[in-house]
Design an enzyme around this catalytic site. Sequence first.
Site, PDB file in Angstrom:
ATOM      1  N   THR A  21      -3.248  -4.094   3.730  1.00  0.00           N
ATOM      2  CA  THR A  21      -4.083  -3.082   4.387  1.00  0.00           C
ATOM      3  C   THR A  21      -5.164  -2.546   3.451  1.00  0.00           C
ATOM      4  O   THR A  21      -6.333  -2.441   3.830  1.00  0.00           O
ATOM      5  CB  THR A  21      -3.194  -1.900   4.838  1.00  0.00           C
ATOM      6  N   VAL A  22      -4.772  -2.209   2.227  1.00  0.00           N
ATOM      7  CA  VAL A  22      -5.737  -1.637   1.284  1.00  0.00           C
ATOM      8  C   VAL A  22      -6.605  -2.738   0.684  1.00  0.00           C
ATOM      9  O   VAL A  22      -7.840  -2.616   0.625  1.00  0.00           O
ATOM     10  CB  VAL A  22      -5.005  -0.847   0.172  1.00  0.00           C
ATOM     11  N   LYS A 111       2.206   3.230  -7.119  1.00  0.00           N
ATOM     12  CA  LYS A 111       2.855   4.438  -7.656  1.00  0.00           C
ATOM     13  C   LYS A 111       4.242   4.139  -8.193  1.00  0.00           C
ATOM     14  O   LYS A 111       4.674   4.717  -9.184  1.00  0.00           O
ATOM     15  CB  LYS A 111       2.922   5.543  -6.603  1.00  0.00           C
ATOM     16  N   ILE A 142      -7.567  11.168  -2.087  1.00  0.00           N
ATOM     17  CA  ILE A 142      -7.769  12.435  -2.821  1.00  0.00           C
ATOM     18  C   ILE A 142      -7.882  12.144  -4.320  1.00  0.00           C
ATOM     19  O   ILE A 142      -6.983  11.533  -4.902  1.00  0.00           O
ATOM     20  CB  ILE A 142      -6.582  13.399  -2.564  1.00  0.00           C
ATOM     21  N   LYS A 211       5.168  10.022  -6.910  1.00  0.00           N
ATOM     22  CA  LYS A 211       3.882  10.723  -7.056  1.00  0.00           C
ATOM     23  C   LYS A 211       4.070  12.025  -7.841  1.00  0.00           C
ATOM     24  O   LYS A 211       3.218  12.403  -8.654  1.00  0.00           O
ATOM     25  CB  LYS A 211       3.282  10.981  -5.677  1.00  0.00           C
TER      26      LYS A 211
HETATM   27  N1  HSE Z   1       3.701   5.782   2.772  1.00  0.00           N
HETATM   28  C1  HSE Z   1       2.854   6.735   2.138  1.00  0.00           C
HETATM   29  C2  HSE Z   1       2.595   7.905   3.077  1.00  0.00           C
HETATM   30  C3  HSE Z   1       1.516   6.201   1.728  1.00  0.00           C
HETATM   31  O1  HSE Z   1       3.095   7.946   4.194  1.00  0.00           O
HETATM   32  O2  HSE Z   1       1.886   8.804   2.686  1.00  0.00           O
HETATM   33  C4  HSE Z   1       1.603   5.360   0.505  1.00  0.00           C
HETATM   34  O3  HSE Z   1       2.032   6.088  -0.585  1.00  0.00           O
END
Ligand code: HSE
Length: 465
Positions: A21-22, A111, A142, A211
């Site tokens: 996706t990214v 991450k 962000i 994170k």
């Molecule tokens: N699965 C994560 C979320 C995004 O729902 O924010 C990727 O870190």
Amino acid sequence: MRAPVTTPPSEVRVALLGAGTVGAQVVRLMNERADDLAARAGAPLRLVGIAVTDVEREREPWIPRDLLTTDAEGLIADADVVVELIGGIDPPRALVHAAMAAGATVVTGNKALVAAHGPELHDAAAAADVDLYYEAAVAGAIPIVYALRESLAGDTVTEVLGIVNGTTNYVLDEMATNGSTFDDAVAQAQALGFAEADPSADVDGHDSAAKAALLASLAFHTRVPLENVPVEGIRGVTVEEMAAAQETGYALKLLAVARRTTSPDGISVRVGPTLIPADHPLATVRGAFNAVVVESEAAGRLMFYGQGAGGAPTASAVLSDLVAAAGHRVRGGQAPRESAYARLAPLPASSQRITARFDLEIDDRPGMLALVAAVLARHGISIEAVRQAAHTDPTAYGDELYDVFDDAYDGGSDRDRDPAASRESATLTITTHRTDEGTLAACLAELAGADGVRAVLPVRRVEGV
Ligand code: HSE
């Protein structure tokens, strides 16, 4: 330090690992914005290959099929910058090491990899004199990594509170707003493409914990191992609990919390469902959005808000790293190195200071409030507020709200009631002043065994008060 570039390269060769996706959006934006990106980096960014596991799979129409390869190692050897968007620990860990050993800068959105192996990756980057960038690893679009690593490099951060997982924020928001059950809200998140078929990394809090470890490391200039981040997910949250939170002026959010503490000295990092006042800026974060509030000594409060996931938003973060990394290749310079000089101790869960709120299901009879208050007092836990709600005969008394300051309350008004009018059971909702987690656990264990206490319901931390 890397020698100044005397003959700037005519192009910067970029290898992409992963076209999900990214990755697909990174390719699209590199194509569509090639001229702007070249002007900003100082030279054209040339995509030299895209490593995937299946070159035959159908892909977005803009993905150049001739660039697809399964030979990630071979691709890395030919690159100035390697963009790792595979995800997970293996094989990315080995590939990132191979890239740096071959002299390539690494940009990653991984991450899990950086949270679990950050120190070794930073050391490898320093040894190879290459950059390591990971803006996309935390909160998607962000720019919080940049903010903590560079913008606030001259300040002293005291606290970071973040909604850093969009899936769980969507689920909790859906439960709070529409009264959906947890399972229904997860199913909706899956149907909308936020949640994975197996949503456990999100709903069990592990994505947020990774994170949180990264944010705390950056904020406090300290290595924060993932295993030092106590984590609780949102599976235990009920619609009733959400409604009760709202009734009392709170929102329940899955928060990553990182705080500098002086007594005891160290840092406190955790992830869990957390009550915040309804007028706190994080309480207004709806749907799958992310937000991070940073408190620092000189700057005061800063709030960052935006899309924490999704192809294009996360690709925006990748491209920002890519432009910076490419610029260093062209003009010289380097990314900030890991800053872990402060060496603060991450506190174990039991020593972390928290404000807690919990429900006690009790027999509704004279003396119960005094009994509960006595147990709390014995553990040195100061009560901030108590709210009692009756169950079986709501007309006998209205809901009663006792604001109890410190330990002064003696339960007298409970004893003043006519026992004949007593209801069968009641829920006491108790909010404490700050205490440490270990003391609270011991207190709750005693309460759970106390005569007349039927159940101790989920304990929630309170922030932002
Ligand atoms: N699965 C994560 C979320 C995004 O729902 O924010 C990727 O870190």
